[in-house]
Design an enzyme around this catalytic site. Structure first.
Site, PDB file in Angstrom:
ATOM      1  N   GLY A  45       1.059  -1.084  -0.028  1.00  0.00           N
ATOM      2  CA  GLY A  45      -0.038   0.036  -0.162  1.00  0.00           C
ATOM      3  C   GLY A  45       0.822   1.512   0.033  1.00  0.00           C
ATOM      4  O   GLY A  45       0.459   2.498  -0.667  1.00  0.00           O
ATOM      5  N   ASP A 100       0.879   3.471   4.526  1.00  0.00           N
ATOM      6  CA  ASP A 100      -0.238   3.952   3.791  1.00  0.00           C
ATOM      7  C   ASP A 100      -1.249   4.721   4.780  1.00  0.00           C
ATOM      8  O   ASP A 100      -1.746   5.578   4.639  1.00  0.00           O
ATOM      9  CB  ASP A 100      -0.823   3.237   2.494  1.00  0.00           C
ATOM     10  CG  ASP A 100      -0.948   2.039   3.275  1.00  0.00           C
ATOM     11  OD1 ASP A 100      -0.742   1.509   4.466  1.00  0.00           O
ATOM     12  OD2 ASP A 100      -1.516   0.897   2.606  1.00  0.00           O
ATOM     13  N   ASP A 103      -5.104   2.047  10.873  1.00  0.00           N
ATOM     14  CA  ASP A 103      -6.457   1.907  11.193  1.00  0.00           C
ATOM     15  C   ASP A 103      -6.427   1.640  12.809  1.00  0.00           C
ATOM     16  O   ASP A 103      -6.557   2.420  13.570  1.00  0.00           O
ATOM     17  CB  ASP A 103      -7.011   0.842  10.223  1.00  0.00           C
ATOM     18  CG  ASP A 103      -8.492   0.737  10.225  1.00  0.00           C
ATOM     19  OD1 ASP A 103      -9.122   1.330   9.775  1.00  0.00           O
ATOM     20  OD2 ASP A 103      -9.012  -0.128  11.340  1.00  0.00           O
ATOM     21  N   LYS A 131      -6.724   6.990  10.886  1.00  0.00           N
ATOM     22  CA  LYS A 131      -8.293   7.067  11.233  1.00  0.00           C
ATOM     23  C   LYS A 131      -8.199   7.025  12.933  1.00  0.00           C
ATOM     24  O   LYS A 131      -8.141   5.882  13.435  1.00  0.00           O
ATOM     25  CB  LYS A 131      -8.938   5.753  10.870  1.00  0.00           C
ATOM     26  CG  LYS A 131      -9.033   5.502   9.209  1.00  0.00           C
ATOM     27  CD  LYS A 131      -9.771   4.134   9.008  1.00  0.00           C
ATOM     28  CE  LYS A 131      -9.952   4.264   7.453  1.00  0.00           C
ATOM     29  NZ  LYS A 131     -10.526   2.942   7.118  1.00  0.00           N
TER      30      LYS A 131
HETATM   31  P1  5GP Z   1      -4.421  -1.735  11.164  1.00  0.00           P
HETATM   32  O1  5GP Z   1      -3.714  -2.883  11.769  1.00  0.00           O
HETATM   33  O2  5GP Z   1      -3.882  -0.603  11.745  1.00  0.00           O
HETATM   34  O3  5GP Z   1      -5.868  -1.821  11.750  1.00  0.00           O
HETATM   35  O4  5GP Z   1      -4.523  -1.849   9.482  1.00  0.00           O
HETATM   36  C1  5GP Z   1      -3.791  -1.130   8.809  1.00  0.00           C
HETATM   37  C2  5GP Z   1      -3.670  -1.840   7.369  1.00  0.00           C
HETATM   38  O5  5GP Z   1      -5.221  -2.279   7.063  1.00  0.00           O
HETATM   39  C3  5GP Z   1      -3.362  -0.955   6.324  1.00  0.00           C
HETATM   40  O6  5GP Z   1      -1.938  -1.153   6.249  1.00  0.00           O
HETATM   41  C4  5GP Z   1      -4.255  -1.310   5.195  1.00  0.00           C
HETATM   42  O7  5GP Z   1      -3.740  -2.500   4.375  1.00  0.00           O
HETATM   43  C5  5GP Z   1      -5.561  -1.896   5.646  1.00  0.00           C
HETATM   44  N1  5GP Z   1      -6.593  -0.707   5.982  1.00  0.00           N
HETATM   45  C6  5GP Z   1      -7.109  -0.111   6.982  1.00  0.00           C
HETATM   46  N2  5GP Z   1      -8.044   0.785   6.705  1.00  0.00           N
HETATM   47  C7  5GP Z   1      -7.884   0.736   5.313  1.00  0.00           C
HETATM   48  C8  5GP Z   1      -8.894   1.421   4.213  1.00  0.00           C
HETATM   49  O8  5GP Z   1      -9.939   2.236   4.536  1.00  0.00           O
HETATM   50  N3  5GP Z   1      -8.758   1.026   2.995  1.00  0.00           N
HETATM   51  C9  5GP Z   1      -7.809   0.231   2.448  1.00  0.00           C
HETATM   52  N4  5GP Z   1      -7.761   0.069   1.093  1.00  0.00           N
HETATM   53  N5  5GP Z   1      -7.008  -0.477   3.391  1.00  0.00           N
HETATM   54  C10 5GP Z   1      -7.045  -0.077   4.868  1.00  0.00           C
HETATM   55 MG    MG Z   2      -0.582  -1.142   4.536  1.00  0.00          MG
END
Ligand code: 5GP
Ligand code: MG
Length: 175
Positions: A45, A100, A103, A131
């Site tokens: 990403g 990128d 979340d 986010k």
């Molecule tokens: P986390 O571990 O912070 O929840 O997840 C992060 C990963 O989830 C990011 O690197 C991405 O690959 C994916 N991700 C989280 N939110 C989004 C979103 O709104 N769109 C997309 N395309 N990927 C997301």
């Molecule tokens: Mg990612």
């Protein structure tokens, strides 16, 4: 924009995005002058973010990429990840992880732990998107491009089911 059965609208246009990325890079230039940082981009990403940020980074530095693989079998947690492709010696290095989007923050915190275990002198995060409402862990994020609401986004490296990475703007799911 339509991807598969979903509609998306522009959330951050190309110009706004490029301005922000340049300003993040200027801060990094100041903060890391004479530190010869090692930038580590998280694939897939981050590839566009990394490419564009590095066009404005003008200090002596190195850039490398890693991929994260989830352990498919026997995983007790969905967020146990293995780092693939990191051959650099991190001992005493100042590392800046380029991501990128953050979340829940679970992915990046497991990456940080692993990088610190390898003896990095410092590890900081630069993320294009954050986010804040979704964040589940306490994270100090040094560089944030944009804080966005808890909606699904695509474009500029981010995909929906593998599609949509190749755009200059960032799009948000339309309800
Ligand atoms: P986390 O571990 O912070 O929840 O997840 C992060 C990963 O989830 C990011 O690197 C991405 O690959 C994916 N991700 C989280 N939110 C989004 C979103 O709104 N769109 C997309 N395309 N990927 C997301
Ligand atoms: Mg990612």
């Amino acid at each position: 924009m339509k991807i598969k059965n979903k509609s998306f609208k522009v959330l951050i246009d190309e110009h706004t995005l490029q301005d922000k990325i340049a300003s993040l890079a200027h801060k990094i230039n100041k903060d890391y002058k004479d530190k010869r940082p090692l930038f580590i981009g998280i694939l897939n990403g981050s590839f566009m973010f990394v490419a564009d940020i590095m066009k404005t980074v003008n200090i002596e530095s190195e850039i490398s990429f890693i991929k994260l693989a989830s352990y498919t079998e026997m995983s007790s947690s969905g967020n146990v990840r293995e780092l693939i492709g990191l051959s650099e010696n991190l001992f005493n290095r100042h590392v800046v992880v380029l991501e990128d989007i953050i979340d829940s923050g679970l992915t990046i915190s497991s990456v940080l732990e692993e990088l610190k275990e390898r003896g990095a002198a410092s590890v900081e995060i630069a993320t294009m998107l954050l986010k804040p409402e979704a964040l589940k862990v306490d994270l100090a994020i040094k560089y944030v491009g944009f804080e966005i609401t808890n909606e699904f986004v695509v474009g500029f490296g981010l995909d929906y089911d593998g599609i949509g990475r190749n755009t200059r703007a960032i799009y948000q799911l339309k309800h």
